[in-house]
Design an enzyme around this catalytic site. Sequence first.
Site, short mmCIF file in Angstrom:
data_model
loop_
_atom_site.label_atom_id
_atom_site.label_comp_id
_atom_site.label_asym_id
_atom_site.label_seq_id
_atom_site.Cartn_x
_atom_site.Cartn_y
_atom_site.Cartn_z
N HIS A 171 0.87 -1.18 0.00
CA HIS A 171 0.00 0.00 0.00
C HIS A 171 0.90 1.23 0.00
CE1 HIS A 171 -3.34 -2.71 1.65
NE2 HIS A 171 -3.51 -2.51 0.36
N ALA A 172 0.73 2.02 -1.07
CA ALA A 172 1.71 3.05 -1.40
C ALA A 172 1.99 4.02 -0.25
CB ALA A 172 1.19 3.81 -2.62
N ARG A 173 0.94 4.40 0.47
CA ARG A 173 1.10 5.45 1.47
C ARG A 173 1.70 4.94 2.78
NH1 ARG A 173 -5.32 5.64 1.55
NH2 ARG A 173 -5.71 3.65 2.59
N ARG A 203 -3.24 4.71 -2.13
CA ARG A 203 -3.09 3.36 -1.57
C ARG A 203 -2.76 2.30 -2.63
NH1 ARG A 203 -5.62 -0.31 2.39
NH2 ARG A 203 -6.59 -2.09 1.39
N ASN A 232 -3.52 -5.80 -2.58
CA ASN A 232 -3.82 -6.78 -1.52
C ASN A 232 -5.26 -7.30 -1.61
OD1 ASN A 232 -2.46 -8.25 0.42
ND2 ASN A 232 -3.32 -7.05 2.12
N ARG A 233 -5.87 -7.13 -2.76
CA ARG A 233 -7.15 -7.77 -3.08
C ARG A 233 -7.05 -8.48 -4.43
NH1 ARG A 233 -7.11 -5.97 1.21
NH2 ARG A 233 -8.73 -4.89 2.42
N HIS A 273 2.77 -3.69 6.57
CA HIS A 273 1.80 -2.62 6.32
C HIS A 273 1.83 -1.61 7.47
CE1 HIS A 273 -0.90 -4.55 3.14
NE2 HIS A 273 -0.11 -5.55 3.47
N SER A 274 1.00 -0.58 7.36
CA SER A 274 0.69 0.26 8.51
C SER A 274 -0.76 0.71 8.36
CB SER A 274 1.62 1.47 8.59
OG SER A 274 1.32 2.44 7.59
N GLU A 295 0.91 -4.94 10.80
CA GLU A 295 0.51 -3.53 10.70
C GLU A 295 1.37 -2.75 11.69
OE1 GLU A 295 -1.73 -2.30 8.61
OE2 GLU A 295 -3.09 -3.94 8.09
O1 0X9 Z 1 -6.75 -4.15 4.25
C1 0X9 Z 1 -5.60 -4.54 4.08
O2 0X9 Z 1 -5.15 -4.91 3.00
C2 0X9 Z 1 -4.64 -4.59 5.28
N1 0X9 Z 1 -4.82 -3.47 6.14
S1 0X9 Z 1 -4.35 -1.98 5.63
O3 0X9 Z 1 -4.88 -1.02 6.52
N2 0X9 Z 1 -2.77 -1.86 5.72
O4 0X9 Z 1 -4.77 -1.80 4.30
C3 0X9 Z 1 -4.90 -5.87 6.05
C4 0X9 Z 1 -4.55 -7.05 5.27
C5 0X9 Z 1 -4.68 -8.33 5.99
N3 0X9 Z 1 -3.93 -9.31 5.36
C6 0X9 Z 1 -4.27 -9.93 4.20
N4 0X9 Z 1 -5.50 -10.10 3.88
N5 0X9 Z 1 -3.29 -10.33 3.45
ZN ZN Z 2 -1.73 -1.81 3.98
#
Ligand code: 0X9
Ligand code: ZN
Length: 435
Positions: A191-193, A250, A267-268, A323-324, A399
């Site tokens: 996630h870029a930010r 993001r 991440n989706r 991540h954060s 995170e």
């Molecule tokens: O939503 C996400 O992708 C992650 N949180 S974030 O706030 N950094 O965007 C959580 C991801 C949980 N892990 C995976 N599903 N791989």
């Molecule tokens: Zn993230």
Amino acid sequence: MKLFAFLPFLAPLVSAAAISSAEKPITYDGYKVFRIDTHGRARGAVIEKMLQGLKAVQYNYDTDTNIEIAVAPEDLGKFERMRLDFEVLDEDLGASIRAEGGFHPGGEQRFASSLNQLRPGAFPDESWFRAYHSFNDHQQWLVDIQAGFPENSELIEVGKSFEGRIITALHLWGKDGKDAHKAVYWHGTVHAREWISTMVVEYNTYQIITNYLKNDTTITKVLDSYDFYILPVVNPDGFAHTQTGDRLWRKNRLKHPSSSCIGTDMNRNWPYKWETTGGSSTSPCSETFRGLSAGNTDEITALVKFSEKLAAKNGIKSYIDWHSFSQLILLPYGYSCNEHVPNYERQMELARGVASAIKQVRKTTFTPGETCPDLYKAVGGSTDWMQDVGKAEISWCIELHPSGGGANGFILPASQIEPAAKDLWAGMLYLLPTM
Ligand code: 0X9
Ligand code: ZN
């Protein structure tokens, strides 16, 4: 059960996704960040709807207790007239971004199209961890650090991003030479930010290399037992965009054939259970847009191929997606809220060990749990793929700092890089020799 009240991913209500690199950079000058007390789920949903009329960036989706939101200056009056129960978290988001020091609106976006174009310079020192850096400087840092550890490392071009930037992996090994052991595998900046993730991955890398060079007993044993594959920036286009266009971007920067909205949430987009409903979005303007098909993005295509190779070679011992923010150690699964990973007890035991090692440094709390139900449903995420397809023995999303949007959210001051990184290094000093 909801262990964590706070969900950190931002969703611009007036979509920043429409901004392309050709468009005017967004500085967030005069945006105010608020935490609104929602007093429960029902009222939370009503308030969220009210806020949709504002030019704003929402910091969290779990609105049961609160909504954190950055509101544009032109809509502050409208916001105040809503008479919500709120506190101000940041008087001027633009000023915080300027103080952070890494955002240069409309700045230079040139980059090397091959690692061979970069000449090694001096071995980096710890001052690197006192500021944020551009994508190009991170590439150079990798070249410099690799050149200082030539017998035990190589750089790998894993693939190219949509805009043509290199996704680079640093491969480290110990006394048995390369490719002798299972992989320790890290992804940063998906996630870029989430800038702190780049810096923490690099800090841990730096500690491994410098301690190995010093013959530190623990780290020598660790690197002699695993092949490390470290990718500090897996979303280079998005990351570059956060430095010149929109600090709160993001997704990646993939263009959509029929929408003006840009970007897929990487991440989706992993090709495992991707089509499962409820944990990703089919709308290109959403911050959690899953893409047009499973694994269709350039970046995920390259990362899947690379991960498959690691899995097939000697297997993946431990994968961490950095991540954060929220200070969590998250096990799979994201696609389902009632399945546990087969080795749940072992992974949780290790995660608890990491959390307690972190706590000893300066009392920072990291909380272990499962992505769902403890965070939220998230489908097409990397950790589910690594667990079930890549067969990683440990597959986590960490995170990082801060714990909540009130304490800076994605805009963590540069002075916090080293303290945050030292926390996680303590965690890795527990995990790596123990796992
Ligand atoms: O939503 C996400 O992708 C992650 N949180 S974030 O706030 N950094 O965007 C959580 C991801 C949980 N892990 C995976 N599903 N791989
Ligand atoms: Zn993230």
